[in-house]
Enzyme design. Structure first.
Site, mmCIF file in Angstrom:
data_model
loop_
_atom_site.group_PDB
_atom_site.id
_atom_site.type_symbol
_atom_site.label_atom_id
_atom_site.label_comp_id
_atom_site.label_asym_id
_atom_site.label_seq_id
_atom_site.Cartn_x
_atom_site.Cartn_y
_atom_site.Cartn_z
ATOM 1 N N CYS A 2 0.818 -1.220 0.000
ATOM 2 C CA CYS A 2 0.000 0.000 0.000
ATOM 3 C C CYS A 2 0.853 1.272 0.000
ATOM 4 C CB CYS A 2 -0.955 0.037 1.181
ATOM 5 S SG CYS A 2 -2.233 -1.241 1.133
ATOM 6 N N ARG A 49 -3.842 0.771 -3.039
ATOM 7 C CA ARG A 49 -4.134 -0.407 -2.231
ATOM 8 C C ARG A 49 -3.515 -1.691 -2.776
ATOM 9 N NH1 ARG A 49 -9.970 -3.297 -0.900
ATOM 10 N NH2 ARG A 49 -9.254 -4.445 0.944
ATOM 11 N N ASN A 75 -1.058 2.166 5.661
ATOM 12 C CA ASN A 75 -0.158 1.202 5.041
ATOM 13 C C ASN A 75 0.438 0.337 6.133
ATOM 14 O OD1 ASN A 75 1.873 -0.154 3.541
ATOM 15 N ND2 ASN A 75 3.315 1.509 3.908
ATOM 16 N N GLY A 76 0.257 -0.975 6.040
ATOM 17 C CA GLY A 76 0.885 -1.845 7.026
ATOM 18 C C GLY A 76 0.005 -2.985 7.462
ATOM 19 N N GLY A 371 13.948 -13.058 6.114
ATOM 20 C CA GLY A 371 14.839 -13.197 7.266
ATOM 21 C C GLY A 371 15.834 -12.056 7.367
#
Length: 381
Positions: A2, A49, A75-76, A371
């Site tokens: 986003c 979006r 956003n998130g 990671g």
């Protein structure tokens, strides 16, 4: 992923929908699934979006609270949003979607700036309070999600990426020489400066508050910081190992909340292998992705840079659906234009293989576990 953008014209002059659209168009890569624009006189908020949780139209942004007071562009992902939503339902809040966006919106309506302390996740969002005529720009504790702003010409202009802000005609591209000096000195930028003189980075764990009608009202405060207080409680090695195992599993499983297909990077190292192992216990035959190198032109120590063999071994062990990207000697040079366009500035250096493996992963999944940072977290390589 986003993308969020916006303009607050502190002089009271109306905002321009065409400029707002140019800003959202510039970051279409952050949100190819839809766009939204909300304008009211001197305030304009836009959104791109990428649908991860509740991909229906109920999750469209900018999102408006039920009482029409608050507007959010977000956003998130807040991993504990279900628990917060349950708490809000007990207080009488109604929800029109299953998104964490609506949870963040209603949490802010209930607890204001203190709501951010309840969020466990990665986020950057803008909230406009129509009653108090106040704009809030908020960023997560570690600064995982980006958010930039510019205070220029009686306006506050913000966006997930600098290139969106640069779409506004009032912003020039003058170089910040102090930021450049800082980068050449430390190979990083540790302040809130960027290479663009007129654009600043909202720092991690920060809330920017701008009150319309009050001169020089931009105020930024930090709502969280690291706590390195020494724990004097004696715990034996076995208990530390058990707690680390528990925390790692909790962290990975929280990241598996998704309504779209999810995969994982897999280098063969301890960090990505541990993440993939935990994820594979929940998602059978999870997609994994590795970036390797053409070894026909290398020798000696460089042969060890290719991690495909170790990654393949881990893939077989965890029963993943595995894909590989192989880079050749000229790929770094060919990728520089795209790399610098998306990276914008080398705050933590550049890693061009990430660009190629992301392109590979995007053909199969929308979300990828990574990671990156795991080696550093545990003290090195």
């Amino acid at each position: 992923m986003c993308g969020i953008v916006g303009i607050l014209n502190l002089s009271g002059a109306p905002t321009d929908i065409n400029i707002l659209k140019k800003m959202t168009d510039k970051i279409i890569h952050r949100g190819p699934d839809g766009e939204g624009h909300w304008i009211e006189d001197y305030i304009a908020i836009g959104h791109r979006r990428l649908s991860i949780i509740d991909p229906t139209s109920a999750g469209h942004q900018p999102m408006i609270s039920n009482d029409k007071r608050f507007i959010i562009s977000y956003n998130g992902e807040v991993y504990n949003y279900i628990k917060i939503r349950d708490d809000l339902k007990k207080k009488g809040y109604r929800f029109n979607s299953n998104t964490d966006t609506e949870v963040v919106l209603n949490a802010f309506a209930e607890w204001g700036e203190e709501s951010v302390k309840r969020f466990n996740g990665m986020f950057a969002f803008a909230i406009w309070d129509r009653f108090k005529k106040t704009l809030f720009l908020i960023r997560d504790r570690y600064g995982i999600k980006p958010l930039y702003y510019s205070e220029v010409g009686g306006m506050i202009i913000f966006g997930s990426e600098q290139k969106a802000i640069l779409e506004h005609p009032i912003i020039n591209t003058d170089l910040d020489l102090e930021a450049l000096l800082e980068y050449f000195t430390f190979q990083n930028i540790f302040t809130n400066r960027t290479f663009q003189k007129k654009i600043k980075l909202l720092e991690p764990a920060s809330i920017a508050k701008i009150e319309y009608g009050i001169e020089n009202s931009l105020r930024i405060h930090q709502y969280w910081d690291y706590d390195f207080t020494y724990n004097k409680i004696k715990i034996n090695k076995k208990e530390y190992i058990e707690e680390l195992d528990r925390l790692l599993k909790v962290a990975v499983k929280r990241n598996l909340i998704s309504d779209v297909k999810l995969g994982s990077y897999l280098s063969g190292g301890i960090d990505s292998s541990a993440i993939t192992y935990i994820a594979s216990n929940t998602i059978p035959y999870i997609n994994t992705f590795t970036c390797g190198f053409d070894l026909t032109e290398v020798s000696s120590i460089e042969l060890g840079f290719d991690e495909r063999e170790k990654a393949g071994m881990m893939s077989r062990k965890f029963k993943t659906e595995h894909y590989e990207a192989i880079l050749k000697s000229g790929d770094m040079e060919r990728s520089l234009r795209d790399l610098t366009y998306h990276l914008e500035e080398p705050r933590v250096g550049q890693s061009y293989p990430n660009l190629f493996i992301a392109k590979l992963a995007s053909k199969f999944v929308k979300v990828v576990l990574s990671g990156i940072g795991g080696d550093e977290l545990f003290g090195g390589y």
